[in-house]
Design a protein around this motif. Structure first.
Motif, PDB file in Angstrom:
ATOM      1  N   ALA A 106     -29.063  10.517 -42.064  1.00 20.44           N
ATOM      2  CA  ALA A 106     -29.599  11.644 -41.305  1.00 20.44           C
ATOM      3  C   ALA A 106     -28.595  12.156 -40.276  1.00 20.44           C
ATOM      4  CB  ALA A 106     -30.892  11.236 -40.598  1.00 20.44           C
ATOM      5  N   TYR A 110     -28.043  15.494 -37.184  1.00 20.06           N
ATOM      6  CA  TYR A 110     -28.799  16.409 -36.327  1.00 20.06           C
ATOM      7  C   TYR A 110     -27.850  17.266 -35.492  1.00 20.06           C
ATOM      8  CZ  TYR A 110     -31.972  12.440 -37.088  1.00 20.06           C
ATOM      9  OH  TYR A 110     -32.725  11.422 -37.647  1.00 20.06           O
ATOM     10  N   TYR A 169     -28.146  19.375 -31.803  1.00 18.54           N
ATOM     11  CA  TYR A 169     -28.909  19.712 -30.607  1.00 18.54           C
ATOM     12  C   TYR A 169     -28.101  20.675 -29.741  1.00 18.54           C
ATOM     13  CZ  TYR A 169     -32.219  15.829 -31.345  1.00 18.54           C
ATOM     14  OH  TYR A 169     -33.187  14.983 -31.839  1.00 18.54           O
ATOM     15  N   LEU A 223     -33.593  20.744 -30.400  1.00 20.71           N
ATOM     16  CA  LEU A 223     -33.185  20.558 -31.784  1.00 20.71           C
ATOM     17  C   LEU A 223     -32.960  21.885 -32.492  1.00 20.71           C
ATOM     18  CD1 LEU A 223     -32.782  18.452 -34.069  1.00 20.71           C
ATOM     19  CD2 LEU A 223     -35.202  18.814 -34.628  1.00 20.71           C
ATOM     20  N   TYR A 241     -31.770  19.712 -38.604  1.00 21.30           N
ATOM     21  CA  TYR A 241     -31.497  18.342 -38.968  1.00 21.30           C
ATOM     22  C   TYR A 241     -31.541  18.184 -40.481  1.00 21.30           C
ATOM     23  CZ  TYR A 241     -36.581  17.438 -39.390  1.00 21.30           C
ATOM     24  OH  TYR A 241     -37.917  17.463 -39.746  1.00 21.30           O
ATOM     25  N   GLN A 280     -31.933  15.080 -43.490  1.00 21.65           N
ATOM     26  CA  GLN A 280     -32.238  13.683 -43.782  1.00 21.65           C
ATOM     27  C   GLN A 280     -31.481  13.184 -45.016  1.00 21.65           C
ATOM     28  OE1 GLN A 280     -36.541  14.133 -43.964  1.00 21.65           O
ATOM     29  NE2 GLN A 280     -36.748  13.097 -41.991  1.00 21.65           N
TER      30      GLN A 280
END
Lengths: 115, 112
Positions: free
Chosen positions: A31, A33, A35, A45, A48, A50
């Protein structure tokens, strides 16, 4: 050493220009991400992912785009549609854990400013 | 809606003056609560993960505790090098790999 590498550290965008922030990890995490952090604010956020070739919008995805063609890489493009892009951008990764919460490992960030 | 609220926004301490930072949360199904430390211009650095009410974790001068509605980060006899912004975050739901929801942080300043 394992970790997350963000580049560049500082980036300047001209009006109407698209810019891409790089994020690479060698932690073998599934995963990843993105931000955004504004002064005095928490992390919000953007997107993202996975798994490779799949990603989801976060709370503030408008004006941004991402791709996840490789497990190690998750670049973020700030498009000209993002009218207020000046912020500190943080990339993170985690290894999914079915038992409980997964901690995020963060890169050192990219400061984006508008010329 | 899942949310995290941290207080106070800023805290000034003298060296050796112990205190606590608060993180209250509202989530549907807590997978974990996280504390991070962030220095200016850098990415957050992981401190603790707490999974269930009653759990406590310690690291040097820091101790994190968790109840069903809030978490505290206790700082005992702080030093100037403890000055930083402390971020609290939660992971909610029943699916692995979901993103963390962050509070706005508490900026701690410790003077000698």
């Amino acid at each position: 050493d394992g970790g997350i590498t963000q580049s560049p550290k500082y980036l300047f965008r001209k009006e109407g220009q698209n810019v891409t922030l790089s994020c690479e990890q060698n932690l073998n995490h599934d995963a990843m991400y993105w931000y955004r952090q504004d002064p005095g604010q928490g992390l919000r956020l953007i997107y993202y992912s996975q798994i490779v070739n799949d990603f989801q919008k976060g709370d503030i995805a408008e004006g941004y785009s991402v791709s996840r063609e490789k497990k190690e890489s998750f670049p973020l493009t700030v498009t000209s549609a993002q009218k207020n892009p000046t912020a500190f951008y943080l990339c993170a990764s985690s290894h999914p854990n079915r038992v409980g919460g997964e901690k995020l490992f963060f890169g050192s960030g990219t400061q984006l400013s508008v010329l | 809606e899942d949310q995290v609220t941290q207080s106070p926004e800023a805290l000034r301490l003298q060296e050796g003056e112990s205190s606590s930072l608060n993180c209250s949360y509202t989530v549907s199904g807590l997978r974990g609560l996280f504390w991070y430390r962030q220095d200016p211009g850098k990415g957050p650095e992981f401190l603790f993960t707490l999974y269930s009410a009653g759990e406590e974790k310690e690291k040097e001068r820091l101790k994190a505790t968790l109840t069903k509605k809030e978490s505290f980060l206790h700082i005992t006899a702080p030093k100037p090098e403890d000055s930083a912004t402390y971020l609290c975050a939660v992971q909610a739901g029943d699916q692995a790999g979901t993103a963390l929801i962050f509070g706005k942080g508490t900026t701690l300043s410790v003077s000698s």
